[in-house]
Design a protein around this motif. Structure first.
Motif, mmCIF file in Angstrom:
data_model
loop_
_atom_site.group_PDB
_atom_site.id
_atom_site.type_symbol
_atom_site.label_atom_id
_atom_site.label_comp_id
_atom_site.label_asym_id
_atom_site.label_seq_id
_atom_site.Cartn_x
_atom_site.Cartn_y
_atom_site.Cartn_z
ATOM 1 N N LYS A 122 -5.042 -10.391 -0.532
ATOM 2 C CA LYS A 122 -5.719 -9.157 -0.078
ATOM 3 C C LYS A 122 -5.553 -8.934 1.436
ATOM 4 C CE LYS A 122 -7.652 -8.511 -4.251
ATOM 5 N NZ LYS A 122 -6.673 -9.219 -5.070
ATOM 6 N N CYS A 123 -4.415 -9.384 1.947
ATOM 7 C CA CYS A 123 -4.176 -9.245 3.393
ATOM 8 C C CYS A 123 -3.777 -7.822 3.778
ATOM 9 C CB CYS A 123 -3.085 -10.218 3.831
ATOM 10 S SG CYS A 123 -1.476 -9.870 3.088
ATOM 11 N N LEU A 154 -0.958 -6.567 4.207
ATOM 12 C CA LEU A 154 0.223 -6.417 5.060
ATOM 13 C C LEU A 154 1.344 -5.659 4.350
ATOM 14 C CD1 LEU A 154 0.284 -9.854 6.870
ATOM 15 C CD2 LEU A 154 -0.050 -7.615 7.916
ATOM 16 N N CYS A 155 1.228 -5.587 3.019
ATOM 17 C CA CYS A 155 2.241 -4.843 2.255
ATOM 18 C C CYS A 155 2.162 -3.342 2.496
ATOM 19 C CB CYS A 155 2.095 -5.125 0.765
ATOM 20 S SG CYS A 155 0.407 -4.924 0.159
ATOM 21 N N SER A 156 1.174 -2.900 3.245
ATOM 22 C CA SER A 156 1.039 -1.451 3.484
ATOM 23 C C SER A 156 1.703 -1.017 4.781
ATOM 24 C CB SER A 156 -0.444 -1.073 3.527
ATOM 25 O OG SER A 156 -1.067 -1.705 4.629
ATOM 26 N N ILE A 157 2.313 -1.966 5.492
ATOM 27 C CA ILE A 157 2.894 -1.615 6.792
ATOM 28 C C ILE A 157 4.346 -2.057 6.887
ATOM 29 C CG2 ILE A 157 2.558 -1.728 9.296
ATOM 30 C CD1 ILE A 157 -0.119 -3.203 8.600
ATOM 31 N N ALA A 158 5.188 -1.127 7.340
ATOM 32 C CA ALA A 158 6.579 -1.478 7.630
ATOM 33 C C ALA A 158 6.614 -1.961 9.073
ATOM 34 C CB ALA A 158 7.468 -0.252 7.480
ATOM 35 N N SER A 159 7.229 -3.082 9.304
ATOM 36 C CA SER A 159 7.218 -3.595 10.665
ATOM 37 C C SER A 159 8.581 -3.492 11.313
ATOM 38 C CB SER A 159 6.770 -5.054 10.659
ATOM 39 O OG SER A 159 7.521 -5.764 9.721
ATOM 40 N N PHE A 160 8.568 -3.112 12.550
ATOM 41 C CA PHE A 160 9.791 -3.032 13.331
ATOM 42 C C PHE A 160 9.541 -3.762 14.635
ATOM 43 C CE2 PHE A 160 9.952 0.240 10.259
ATOM 44 C CZ PHE A 160 11.254 0.185 9.818
ATOM 45 N N GLN A 173 -9.246 1.673 -0.018
ATOM 46 C CA GLN A 173 -8.639 0.382 -0.410
ATOM 47 C C GLN A 173 -8.036 0.415 -1.813
ATOM 48 O OE1 GLN A 173 -8.161 -1.909 1.670
ATOM 49 N NE2 GLN A 173 -9.627 -1.517 3.283
ATOM 50 N N ALA A 174 -8.714 1.117 -2.722
ATOM 51 C CA ALA A 174 -8.255 1.117 -4.119
ATOM 52 C C ALA A 174 -6.863 1.711 -4.271
ATOM 53 C CB ALA A 174 -9.239 1.899 -4.983
ATOM 54 N N PHE A 175 -6.435 2.492 -3.284
ATOM 55 C CA PHE A 175 -5.137 3.160 -3.397
ATOM 56 C C PHE A 175 -3.985 2.302 -2.872
ATOM 57 C CE2 PHE A 175 -8.199 6.450 -3.901
ATOM 58 C CZ PHE A 175 -7.618 7.368 -4.746
ATOM 59 N N TYR A 176 -4.301 1.182 -2.250
ATOM 60 C CA TYR A 176 -3.262 0.236 -1.799
ATOM 61 C C TYR A 176 -3.022 -0.793 -2.909
ATOM 62 C CZ TYR A 176 -3.953 2.047 2.957
ATOM 63 O OH TYR A 176 -4.028 2.850 4.061
ATOM 64 N N ALA A 177 -1.937 -1.531 -2.788
ATOM 65 C CA ALA A 177 -1.582 -2.495 -3.832
ATOM 66 C C ALA A 177 -2.715 -3.486 -4.157
ATOM 67 C CB ALA A 177 -0.306 -3.229 -3.435
ATOM 68 N N PRO A 178 -3.318 -4.149 -3.159
ATOM 69 C CA PRO A 178 -4.356 -5.125 -3.514
ATOM 70 C C PRO A 178 -5.555 -4.482 -4.219
ATOM 71 C CG PRO A 178 -4.244 -4.810 -1.119
ATOM 72 C CD PRO A 178 -3.066 -4.115 -1.709
ATOM 73 N N GLY A 179 -5.844 -3.250 -3.887
ATOM 74 C CA GLY A 179 -6.950 -2.549 -4.560
ATOM 75 C C GLY A 179 -6.658 -2.347 -6.029
ATOM 76 N N LYS A 180 -5.418 -1.974 -6.317
ATOM 77 C CA LYS A 180 -5.065 -1.754 -7.728
ATOM 78 C C LYS A 180 -5.038 -3.070 -8.507
ATOM 79 C CE LYS A 180 -1.704 1.165 -6.798
ATOM 80 N NZ LYS A 180 -2.135 2.059 -5.721
ATOM 81 N N LEU A 181 -4.644 -4.144 -7.822
ATOM 82 C CA LEU A 181 -4.686 -5.452 -8.496
ATOM 83 C C LEU A 181 -6.126 -5.804 -8.857
ATOM 84 C CD1 LEU A 181 -2.139 -7.611 -6.434
ATOM 85 C CD2 LEU A 181 -1.794 -6.549 -8.666
ATOM 86 N N GLN A 222 8.702 -10.448 1.526
ATOM 87 C CA GLN A 222 9.265 -10.787 2.835
ATOM 88 C C GLN A 222 8.313 -11.687 3.636
ATOM 89 O OE1 GLN A 222 9.080 -8.025 6.253
ATOM 90 N NE2 GLN A 222 11.179 -7.550 5.739
ATOM 91 N N ILE A 223 7.017 -11.411 3.543
ATOM 92 C CA ILE A 223 6.095 -12.175 4.393
ATOM 93 C C ILE A 223 5.529 -13.423 3.719
ATOM 94 C CG2 ILE A 223 5.390 -10.373 6.029
ATOM 95 C CD1 ILE A 223 3.097 -9.686 4.265
ATOM 96 N N THR A 224 5.457 -13.415 2.377
ATOM 97 C CA THR A 224 4.829 -14.574 1.710
ATOM 98 C C THR A 224 5.841 -15.464 0.999
ATOM 99 O OG1 THR A 224 4.532 -13.430 -0.379
ATOM 100 C CG2 THR A 224 2.741 -13.213 1.222
ATOM 101 N N SER A 225 7.049 -14.933 0.746
ATOM 102 C CA SER A 225 8.064 -15.616 -0.066
ATOM 103 C C SER A 225 7.597 -15.853 -1.497
ATOM 104 C CB SER A 225 8.476 -16.961 0.551
ATOM 105 O OG SER A 225 8.969 -16.753 1.831
#
Ligand code: SF4
Ligand code: SF4
Length: 374
Positions: free
Chosen positions: A15-16, A18-24, A43-51, A88-91
């Motif tokens: 539930k971090c 971080l999947c909601s941000i593209a990093s450059f 929150q419910a509209f982001y990936a962890p919310g739906k999980l 990418q961030i958690t492998s």
């Protein structure tokens, strides 16, 4: 997926968000990646919310869906950006779009499908295309024994026929004999993405039978959604499945006249993240126009906003997402936004018209066709 596998994946999510941000990091810039989360802001509209919603359903904590819950689940475009970023961030591979499709399947079983999606299923049953159109897109096979078969798809047949027209003209210009199906049915993608799995089975059986009967060795798709569905949901037919841009890279002696045009390439989610096809569209496009890269591209591309049944259910959101992409293309210095997907083109074009700032929208095959010397 088995229940235990699903729950294990859900519990692996920290539930971090971080999947909601593209990093450059080179420019220390952070840009949003999840269209539904960014637009709706909860929150419910982001990936962890739906999980979390999925977990509550599986563990019996949720027995009635609220309107907000339905919106959170069905406004996800299944773009897969969250999956790529999380990996990418958690492998760890938390297969988010597949989980969200499972979630929708579960919701359909409970009778929680959206009416607008049930209507699409009804239209497909009646007309065999997702738009309920009763007329036929006119295309004729040039050789009924040709090795190449072009599977056109509902959107190119009925909403952006200029893409199908361009593909057929390219075959003709290269002297490539082709077949089209006399009775092409919807591939079933929209049904599978909206959880209506049972309704898709008859379509798949029909298309498999027709393609096997054609004797074709290669099936060409201009629609990445259709291609992905054939790759991932259909049984192996023993034929080669290729996207138009892959097919074009194989054509030798392509005498093209480079167009005096600055374009940005928009990665379609199904083509890029789902099928890993990033290079071929760029290689083809570079031959015919001057290509500018946008900030969010390839695995971290911003979704056009129309996939996963979103265009039909939440058009305002779909168009907002497309406008965001158009702004990004403008920022990159492009005068045209080019994709390789009829669904992207339709939504981006509508958004460009709505925005009214003169951004032109094309598919790669249209520019190739235009630049091919007669
Ligand atoms: S899906 Fe991955 S990146 Fe997103 S919140 Fe969960 S662990 Fe974090
Ligand atoms: S698939 Fe796309 S829209 Fe859906 S939660 Fe992930 S990033 Fe957001």
């Amino acid at each position: 997926m088995e229940r235990e596998e699903i729950l294990s994946a859900i519990y692996h999510c920290a539930k971090c968000k971080l999947c909601s941000i593209a990093s450059f990091h080179p420019s220390e810039e952070w840009l949003p990646l999840c269209p539904s989360g960014e637009f709706y802001g909860y929150q419910a509209f982001y990936a962890p919310g739906k999980l979390e919603i999925f977990r509550e359903i599986l563990e019996g904590e949720l027995s009635e869906p609220s309107e907000g819950l339905l919106k959170a689940v069905y406004s996800c475009t299944l773009c897969g950006a969250c999956y790529e970023k999380c990996k990418q961030i958690t492998s760890v591979e938390i297969r988010l779009p597949e989980l969200f499709e499972e979630l929708r399947e579960e919701m359909v079983k409970k009778g929680w499908a959206l009416n607008v999606h049930k209507d699409i299923a009804k239209k497909i049953k009646e007309t065999r295309n997702a738009y309920g159109e009763k007329y036929k897109y006119e295309a004729e096979s040039t050789d009924r024994n040709a090795d190449v078969l072009y599977y056109i798809g509902c959107t190119a047949r009925y909403r952006v026929p200029e893409i199908a027209d361009a593909m057929l003209q390219i075959f003709d210009k290269f002297g490539i004999k082709y077949q089209v199906m006399d009775d092409e049915w919807c591939c079933g993608s929209v049904l599978l993405r909206t959880g209506q799995v049972e309704e898709a089975k008859e379509l798949m059986e029909h298309n498999v039978e027709e393609i096997k009967r054609s004797g074709a060795k290669t099936v060409v798709f201009t629609c990445p959604g259709c291609l992905m569905t054939f790759e991932k949901n259909y049984p192996d037919m023993g034929v080669e499945l290729v996207h138009s841009t892959q097919f074009l890279t194989r054509l030798k002696g392509m005498k093209v006249k480079k167009l005096d045009m600055e374009v940005a390439y928009h990665d379609p989610c199904h083509l890029g993240r789902d099928l890993g096809i990033y290079e071929e569209p760029r290689a083809v496009l570079k031959e015919v126009a001057n290509v500018k890269e946008m900030k969010r591209e390839r695995e971290q591309a911003w979704c056009c906003g129309s996939g996963g049944g979103v265009k039909s259910a939440f058009d305002e959101f779909a168009l907002w997402s497309a406008v965001e992409r158009i702004k990004e293309a403008k920022e990159a210095g492009a005068e045209a936004l080019v994709s390789a997907c009829p669904f992207c083109k339709r939504n981006l074009r509508e958004a460009a018209e709505k925005e009214g700032k003169g951004m032109k929208v094309y598919d790669v095959v249209e520019l190739v066709n235009r630049s091919l010397e007669e």
